[in-house]
Design a protein around this motif. Structure first.
Motif, mmCIF file in Angstrom:
data_model
loop_
_atom_site.group_PDB
_atom_site.id
_atom_site.type_symbol
_atom_site.label_atom_id
_atom_site.label_comp_id
_atom_site.label_asym_id
_atom_site.label_seq_id
_atom_site.Cartn_x
_atom_site.Cartn_y
_atom_site.Cartn_z
ATOM 1 N N SER A 1 -16.134 49.056 -37.243
ATOM 2 C CA SER A 1 -15.862 50.211 -36.386
ATOM 3 C C SER A 1 -17.134 50.904 -35.906
ATOM 4 N N GLY A 2 -18.297 50.355 -36.279
ATOM 5 C CA GLY A 2 -19.566 50.945 -35.880
ATOM 6 C C GLY A 2 -20.365 51.441 -37.068
ATOM 7 N N PRO A 3 -21.477 52.161 -36.831
ATOM 8 C CA PRO A 3 -22.299 52.704 -37.921
ATOM 9 C C PRO A 3 -21.497 53.680 -38.779
ATOM 10 N N GLN A 4 -21.693 53.584 -40.081
ATOM 11 C CA GLN A 4 -20.929 54.393 -41.036
ATOM 12 C C GLN A 4 -21.778 55.521 -41.613
ATOM 13 N N VAL A 5 -21.102 56.566 -42.083
ATOM 14 C CA VAL A 5 -21.746 57.628 -42.844
ATOM 15 C C VAL A 5 -21.079 57.686 -44.213
ATOM 16 N N VAL A 6 -21.754 58.314 -45.176
ATOM 17 C CA VAL A 6 -21.190 58.473 -46.510
ATOM 18 C C VAL A 6 -21.323 59.930 -46.927
ATOM 19 N N THR A 7 -20.801 60.250 -48.092
ATOM 20 C CA THR A 7 -20.825 61.629 -48.571
ATOM 21 C C THR A 7 -21.288 61.679 -50.021
ATOM 22 N N ILE A 8 -21.814 62.843 -50.399
ATOM 23 C CA ILE A 8 -22.257 63.084 -51.776
ATOM 24 C C ILE A 8 -21.909 64.510 -52.166
ATOM 25 N N GLU A 9 -21.941 64.783 -53.476
ATOM 26 C CA GLU A 9 -21.722 66.140 -53.990
ATOM 27 C C GLU A 9 -22.983 66.600 -54.700
ATOM 28 N N ASP A 10 -23.453 67.802 -54.392
ATOM 29 C CA ASP A 10 -24.679 68.283 -55.024
ATOM 30 C C ASP A 10 -24.383 69.044 -56.322
ATOM 31 N N SER A 11 -25.412 69.589 -56.925
ATOM 32 C CA SER A 11 -25.287 70.280 -58.215
ATOM 33 C C SER A 11 -24.405 71.511 -58.157
ATOM 34 N N THR A 12 -24.212 72.058 -56.968
ATOM 35 C CA THR A 12 -23.429 73.287 -56.844
ATOM 36 C C THR A 12 -22.024 73.014 -56.315
ATOM 37 N N SER A 13 -21.572 71.754 -56.450
ATOM 38 C CA SER A 13 -20.206 71.350 -56.084
ATOM 39 C C SER A 13 -19.936 71.411 -54.588
ATOM 40 N N MET A 14 -20.986 71.314 -53.785
ATOM 41 C CA MET A 14 -20.838 71.233 -52.331
ATOM 42 C C MET A 14 -20.851 69.766 -51.920
ATOM 43 N N ILE A 15 -19.925 69.387 -51.033
ATOM 44 C CA ILE A 15 -19.820 68.010 -50.557
ATOM 45 C C ILE A 15 -20.452 67.926 -49.177
ATOM 46 N N HIS A 16 -21.381 66.955 -49.018
ATOM 47 C CA HIS A 16 -22.162 66.825 -47.792
ATOM 48 C C HIS A 16 -22.013 65.433 -47.194
ATOM 49 N N VAL A 17 -22.153 65.371 -45.882
ATOM 50 C CA VAL A 17 -22.231 64.079 -45.212
ATOM 51 C C VAL A 17 -23.692 63.631 -45.212
ATOM 52 N N SER A 18 -23.903 62.317 -45.259
ATOM 53 C CA SER A 18 -25.246 61.742 -45.208
ATOM 54 C C SER A 18 -25.253 60.667 -44.134
ATOM 55 N N LYS A 19 -26.115 60.864 -43.137
ATOM 56 C CA LYS A 19 -26.151 59.964 -41.980
ATOM 57 C C LYS A 19 -27.402 59.092 -42.042
ATOM 58 N N PRO A 20 -27.242 57.776 -42.051
ATOM 59 C CA PRO A 20 -28.408 56.885 -42.148
ATOM 60 C C PRO A 20 -29.260 56.941 -40.896
ATOM 61 N N MET A 21 -30.582 56.659 -41.073
ATOM 62 C CA MET A 21 -31.526 56.859 -39.976
ATOM 63 C C MET A 21 -32.357 55.619 -39.627
ATOM 64 N N ARG A 22 -32.487 54.673 -40.557
ATOM 65 C CA ARG A 22 -33.460 53.604 -40.384
ATOM 66 C C ARG A 22 -32.802 52.237 -40.394
ATOM 67 N N GLU A 23 -33.485 51.256 -39.762
ATOM 68 C CA GLU A 23 -32.994 49.887 -39.781
ATOM 69 C C GLU A 23 -33.110 49.317 -41.197
ATOM 70 N N PRO A 24 -32.211 48.405 -41.586
ATOM 71 C CA PRO A 24 -32.250 47.840 -42.940
ATOM 72 C C PRO A 24 -33.536 47.070 -43.225
ATOM 73 N N ALA A 25 -33.884 47.014 -44.500
ATOM 74 C CA ALA A 25 -35.083 46.297 -44.931
ATOM 75 C C ALA A 25 -34.955 44.792 -44.737
ATOM 76 N N SER A 26 -33.729 44.301 -44.663
ATOM 77 C CA SER A 26 -33.493 42.857 -44.489
ATOM 78 C C SER A 26 -32.137 42.661 -43.821
ATOM 79 N N GLU A 27 -32.041 41.641 -43.002
ATOM 80 C CA GLU A 27 -30.766 41.329 -42.364
ATOM 81 C C GLU A 27 -29.748 40.800 -43.356
#
Length: 762
Positions: A518-544
């Motif tokens: 479906s295209g480039p994906q994003v993921v999510t994480i939870e920090d120490s204060t119980s906040m859930i954030h989106v994380s958007k990748p920025m760089r090309e992969p190290a290997s195909e």
């Protein structure tokens, strides 16, 4: 001492030019200069979540919302170095075992899936299809015989999406054997806070820091482990909030800070004083110190000075009368002996607390990694409850988590405790019968591996063998397993010990673009204060040849489990938004409208009942709980020749990842084989500065745990204590020396004896 080794005091503050110079140096050393612009997107709402620590990510970030260690983690992941099949063809596994932790990871990003060949002692490239087929065949056979003989471990870096899939995979496989890195650090928090206030996590957000009148620190080295927090501490100090620290070592980040983003401080050499008061208590002496403060508060209140929030206690608390009797029975001589602090010092700290209306208690593994780590957490809560500092704006309990999503993975099902997971909902959602038996903790997994009771180990990230105690026994017994599978971005020592069948599977890093159907994906994480954030990748992969963590988990699951139309592995991989929909279905109270809410600047917070003064405890109230002893260590502190060893992280590492050999704040360069000692102890034992000595476990269990080659270094540390770096010193920790109930290794008060140059034992 070699030419590269240098040990001398460092007089600079945390942050400042030392931090900027370190970032520049590491960009060059990691061969990652091209990654420098990427830092401007780190911990930003339109960027990626740092792969290092789990400290909070503000809705309105600073221009540079990264710290020195966060920059190192990014450089380490985006390095230009590569560990290709050619690299593995040039080095046997036996040879690589002689390399340092730093050198192994410095070999670079893994580029191809690898299979271990025991005949040649090499990792050899293999295609993904073959890898998945063989791993699936091995796991299916083990599942057919006994699914409980497989372990599914995860570090704290995996996203919420991956963690949810991985936990489901393990339960579809047939067990709750989901030990994780939380078992080694903050499980004492998860158990202790649940007992006391009915939630397993902290109650504080960044907003609380802006309103607190005082912040009390216990056993947390902010300068090395979560430096971005220094901005909140600086702001608190600047507006007059009192910061009080209890820690055996004086850590620079809790003393002085120069803000690298403050031009005036950088140009003038200005500094912010962080701690108004700093108390160097004995390792494991926190219970005694906190008890002393509570005793003083009670005495003051009885004298007519209103130091207790009696209305809060009456309405919201249970067990206060028993706690009062406990405090009344304590003698100050005992408190002073066990804490290592004077009555005057403890009263001084308690007076600061009494004069502050809104107080945050912040702590790290200096609280949790002791025999009585859970009870130490109880005592911190008792301390806050006496003045109503839970569920109040600008106040609360703040455990500082380590790895970037270690808290979040527990939220979505990574747990060996079936009672903490909505198994009935999973059963309906995915049409299977989830296992109900208790799974294995990290310590129990180690015990079972040593006893030959584990046939398969699947590791989702991490450096398990290096992180756990009892290193020699673990490494010796690891090859008895039939199968080991390690999913990783870089090589580490844990990968150099395999089962009869061993696979090393390279995955995308969080910063790398993850392209699916479906295209480039994003993921999510939870920090120490119980906040859930989106994380958007920025760089090309190290290997195909790299695959994402969700893709690897899905393919292994499909290869070893019978078909289940209710588990749409392929649909999930095509679009991670569908994984988030499944998470929201399993955990609707937390993740409703997940795909929409995750884009909120600053994230969205999961509900924390205790922050609203709702207590999900057996008593229905916040509980005052009484400790069984005033010290949290395995030794009684009476033998002057048994030292309490504190394992430490340097300024140049994060967890088991060693970025280099500079511990700037402690003045160490070129080595990690040092032992920090009190000068009076060195004089008493006749140990010269720089002398090479050894340490051995003081455990009387018939197992020899001994290490040599530590350079004795005079340091400001309490008498009877010593410090050495983690993970090197893990070999001195017996598996059974762990926190009661939580089973967290007691790495902050390890009883040891010193081995002197003449062969004598101190």
């Amino acid at each position: 001492m070699t030419e590269k080794e240098k040990i001398e005091p460092y007089d600079g503050p945390a942050g400042g030019w030392g931090s900027l110079n370190s970032v520049r140096r590491h960009a060059l050393e990691a061969n990652a200069v091209s990654a420098v612009p990427t830092l401007l997107k780190q911990n930003k709402p339109d960027g990626f979540a740092c792969v290092s620590c789990a400290w909070a990510k503000p809705a309105h970030p600073r221009p540079a919302e990264f710290c020195e260690n966060g920059a190192k983690a990014t450089f380490w992941e985006l390095t230009g170095d590569r560990a290709t099949p050619t690299f593995f063809a040039q080095h046997t596994i036996q040879e690589l075992r002689s390399w340092s932790d730093h050198a192994l990871e410095k070999s670079g990003r893994l580029t191809h899936p690898m299979r271990y060949n025991s005949l040649t002692d090499h990792y050899e490239a293999v295609d993904w299809e073959t890898a998945f087929a063989e791993i699936g065949s091995e796991l299916a056979l083990i599942r057919q015989n006994d699914p409980k003989r497989a372990i599914f471990y995860t570090s704290g870096r995996a996203s919420l999406e991956t963690s949810y899939m991985y936990a489901l995979f393990a339960r579809l496989y047939g067990n709750n054997n989901l030990p994780d890195s939380s078992n080694m650090c903050h499980e004492s928090t998860s158990v202790g806070l649940l007992d006391s206030i009915g939630v397993p996590v902290g109650t504080v957000t960044l907003d609380h820091f802006e309103k607190a009148d005082a912040l009390f620190f216990f056993g947390q080295n902010v300068g090395s482990n979560s430096p971005r927090m220094l901005h909140q501490l600086k702001e608190a100090s600047d507006r007059g909030a009192a910061i009080v620290t209890f820690n055996p070592l004086r850590e620079r980040g809790l003393e002085r800070f120069t803000d690298p983003q403050n031009p005036v401080q950088m140009l003038t050499g200005g500094e912010t004083i962080i701690s108004r008061a700093y108390y160097q208590l004995r390792p494991g002496g926190d219970i005694a110190a906190i008890s002393g403060m509570c005793k003083w508060l009670l005495d003051q209140d009885r004298q007519g000075k209103p130091t207790l929030d009696q209305a809060f206690i009456n309405e919201h608390c249970h067990g206060f009368e028993e706690f009062v009797r406990f405090l009344d029975d304590l003698a100050w001589t005992e408190i002073e002996q066990e804490s290592g602090l004077s009555k005057t010092q403890i009263e001084e700290a308690a007076a600061i607390y009494a004069n502050a209306r809104r107080v945050i208690a912040i702590y790290g593994m200096g609280i949790t990694q002791h025999k009585l780590g859970v009870q130490s957490v109880h005592m911190l809560v008792n301390f806050l409850l006496m003045r109503g500092n839970i569920g109040r704006e600008g106040a609360g309990i703040c455990p500082v988590r380590g790895h970037s999503n270690v808290q979040g993975q527990r939220t979505v099902g990574i747990s060996e405790k079936p009672e903490l997971v909505p198994l009935d909902k999973l059963a309906d959602q995915f049409d299977f019968a989830p296992p109900r038996e208790q799974g294995t903790t990290t310590i129990e997994a180690c015990e079972r591996i040593i006893d030959g009771e584990v046939d398969a180990f699947v590791g989702l990230g991490g450096n398990f063998l290096r992180a756990v105690p009892e290193r020699e026994l673990m490494e010796a017994n690891w090859p008895r397993m039939r199968l080991s599978v390690q999913i990783a971005t870089k090589l580490n020592r844990g990968h150099l010990f395999t089962g009869e069948v061993g696979y090393l599977l390279p995955c995308l890093g969080r910063i790398e673009i993850d392209r699916q159907a479906s295209g480039p994906q994003v993921v999510t994480i939870e920090d120490s204060t119980s906040m859930i954030h989106v994380s958007k990748p920025m760089r090309e992969p190290a290997s195909e040849h790299l695959l994402s963590e969700p893709k690897i988990v899905a393919e292994i699951a499909k290869a070893c489990l019978p078909p289940n139309q209710s588990v749409p592995w392929d649909d999930w991989i095509a679009d991670y938004g569908r994984i988030r929909d499944a998470i929201a279905q399993t955990y609707p109270a937390i993740f409703h409208d997940f795909n929409q809410r995750m884009h909120q600047p600053g994230g969205f917070r999961k509900p924390i009942a205790a922050d609203e003064r709702k207590w999900n405890t057996q008593s229905g109230k916040a509980n005052f709980l009484i400790p069984s002893a005033l010290h949290a260590s395995f030794d009684d502190g009476r033998d002057p020749n048994i030292f309490r060893l504190i394992t430490l992280r340097s300024n140049d590492q994060f967890n088991t990842t060693v970025y280099g050999y500079r511990d700037r704040f402690r003045g160490i360069e070129g080595t990690r084989m040092v032992v920090f000692l009190n000068g009076e102890d060195m004089a008493r034992l006749g140990i010269a500065e720089g002398e090479l000595i050894g340490m051995e476990s003081a455990a009387d269990d018939g197992v020899e745990r001994r290490m040599r080659g530590f350079r004795a270094t005079r340091y400001n540390i309490p008498r009877g204590s010593c410090g050495a770096y983690y993970p090197e010193a893990n070999a001195l920790i017996p598996l059974w020396q762990h926190a009661e109930r939580s089973q967290v290794p007691a790495a902050k008060s390890v009883p040891v004896r010193l081995l002197l140059r003449n062969g004598a034992t101190a």
